[in-house]
Design a protein around this motif. Structure first.
Motif, mmCIF file in Angstrom:
data_model
loop_
_atom_site.group_PDB
_atom_site.id
_atom_site.type_symbol
_atom_site.label_atom_id
_atom_site.label_comp_id
_atom_site.label_asym_id
_atom_site.label_seq_id
_atom_site.Cartn_x
_atom_site.Cartn_y
_atom_site.Cartn_z
ATOM 1 N N TYR A 4 0.765 -1.282 -0.035
ATOM 2 C CA TYR A 4 -0.080 0.103 -0.019
ATOM 3 C C TYR A 4 0.804 1.312 -0.119
ATOM 4 N N LEU A 5 0.534 2.371 -0.737
ATOM 5 C CA LEU A 5 1.086 3.519 -1.046
ATOM 6 C C LEU A 5 0.338 4.573 -0.099
ATOM 7 N N ILE A 6 1.037 5.119 1.003
ATOM 8 C CA ILE A 6 0.464 6.093 1.814
ATOM 9 C C ILE A 6 1.101 7.431 1.720
ATOM 10 N N SER A 7 0.364 8.421 1.036
ATOM 11 C CA SER A 7 1.063 9.601 0.753
ATOM 12 C C SER A 7 0.262 10.723 1.149
ATOM 13 N N PHE A 8 1.082 12.113 0.754
ATOM 14 C CA PHE A 8 0.449 13.287 0.920
ATOM 15 C C PHE A 8 1.136 14.158 -0.116
ATOM 16 N N PRO A 9 0.437 15.455 -0.557
ATOM 17 C CA PRO A 9 1.254 16.461 -1.228
ATOM 18 C C PRO A 9 1.758 17.451 -0.253
ATOM 19 N N SER A 10 2.931 17.911 -0.803
ATOM 20 C CA SER A 10 3.626 19.103 -0.014
ATOM 21 C C SER A 10 2.697 20.126 0.535
ATOM 22 N N ALA A 11 1.706 20.471 -0.089
ATOM 23 C CA ALA A 11 0.598 21.547 0.413
ATOM 24 C C ALA A 11 -0.171 21.174 1.267
ATOM 25 N N ALA A 12 -0.336 19.689 1.407
ATOM 26 C CA ALA A 12 -1.382 19.385 2.682
ATOM 27 C C ALA A 12 -0.637 19.628 4.147
ATOM 28 N N MET A 13 0.637 19.618 4.112
ATOM 29 C CA MET A 13 1.281 19.713 5.194
ATOM 30 C C MET A 13 1.346 21.205 5.634
ATOM 31 N N VAL A 14 0.380 21.642 6.552
ATOM 32 C CA VAL A 14 0.449 23.228 7.068
ATOM 33 C C VAL A 14 0.707 23.198 8.209
ATOM 34 N N ILE A 15 2.213 23.149 8.631
ATOM 35 C CA ILE A 15 2.645 23.074 10.007
ATOM 36 C C ILE A 15 3.208 24.261 10.621
ATOM 37 N N SER A 16 2.784 24.809 11.834
ATOM 38 C CA SER A 16 3.601 25.875 12.296
ATOM 39 C C SER A 16 4.875 25.567 12.613
ATOM 40 N N GLU A 17 5.741 26.564 12.601
ATOM 41 C CA GLU A 17 7.151 26.382 12.898
ATOM 42 C C GLU A 17 7.436 25.678 14.412
ATOM 43 N N ALA A 18 6.479 26.126 15.285
ATOM 44 C CA ALA A 18 6.455 25.625 16.933
ATOM 45 C C ALA A 18 6.128 24.212 16.732
ATOM 46 N N ASP A 19 5.270 23.526 15.732
ATOM 47 C CA ASP A 19 4.962 22.226 15.602
ATOM 48 C C ASP A 19 5.906 21.234 14.983
ATOM 49 N N TRP A 20 6.878 22.073 14.237
ATOM 50 C CA TRP A 20 7.363 21.038 13.390
ATOM 51 C C TRP A 20 8.313 19.847 14.090
ATOM 52 N N ASP A 21 9.017 20.209 15.193
ATOM 53 C CA ASP A 21 9.831 19.217 15.860
ATOM 54 C C ASP A 21 8.995 18.216 16.309
ATOM 55 N N ALA A 22 7.464 18.399 16.772
ATOM 56 C CA ALA A 22 6.839 17.318 17.345
ATOM 57 C C ALA A 22 6.328 16.513 16.073
ATOM 58 N N VAL A 23 6.115 17.074 15.020
ATOM 59 C CA VAL A 23 5.689 16.397 13.582
ATOM 60 C C VAL A 23 6.755 15.524 13.257
ATOM 61 N N VAL A 24 7.996 15.971 13.195
ATOM 62 C CA VAL A 24 9.172 14.933 12.788
ATOM 63 C C VAL A 24 9.318 13.992 13.959
ATOM 64 N N ARG A 25 9.360 14.209 15.162
ATOM 65 C CA ARG A 25 9.368 13.125 16.216
ATOM 66 C C ARG A 25 8.167 12.037 15.999
ATOM 67 N N ASP A 26 6.933 12.673 15.893
ATOM 68 C CA ASP A 26 5.896 11.642 15.987
ATOM 69 C C ASP A 26 5.945 10.891 14.582
#
Length: 113
Positions: A4-26
């Motif tokens: 299975y391919l699970i994917s997203f386009p770049s434009a779908a990831m609207v993340i604040s700078e403050a949340d970026w580290d948590a997104v990478v970790r998770d």
């Protein structure tokens, strides 16, 4: 088992700078879980700084992808799973980690590949 391919386009990831580290970790944690479960095939993100080229059967190379198709960017993960329900569950885990919806597609089975 299907892949299975699970994917997203770049434009779908609207993340604040403050949340970026948590997104990478998770997101890294979910990939580690998939590896531990033995379902991870491969994954990554498209390097958008390198423009695509289109290669013809005669070996000629043209700058850019197909002009009529959507651009391919963003991130993807390929998992090998027993069922579509399993794939939906993994897609939801990745969506939570990445903070954006994921597209789910199944690869057609080809015993020669």
């Amino acid at each position: 088992m299907a892949k299975y391919l699970i994917s997203f386009p770049s434009a779908a990831m609207v993340i604040s700078e403050a949340d970026w580290d948590a997104v990478v970790r998770d997101s890294h944690a979910v990939i580690e879980q998939a590896k531990s479960a033995g379902v991870y095939v491969f994954g990554g993100g498209i390097d958008e700084s390198v423009p695509p080229v289109r290669v013809s059967a005669d070996g000629s190379v043209a700058e850019g992808g197909y002009s009529w198709g959507p651009s391919l960017d963003g991130g993807f993960t390929v998992l090998e799973l027993a069922s579509r329900d399993d794939a939906l569950q993994w897609a939801a885990r990745i969506a939570r980690a990445c903070r954006c919806d994921q597209e789910l597609r199944v690869f057609q089975f080809d015993p020669e590949s």
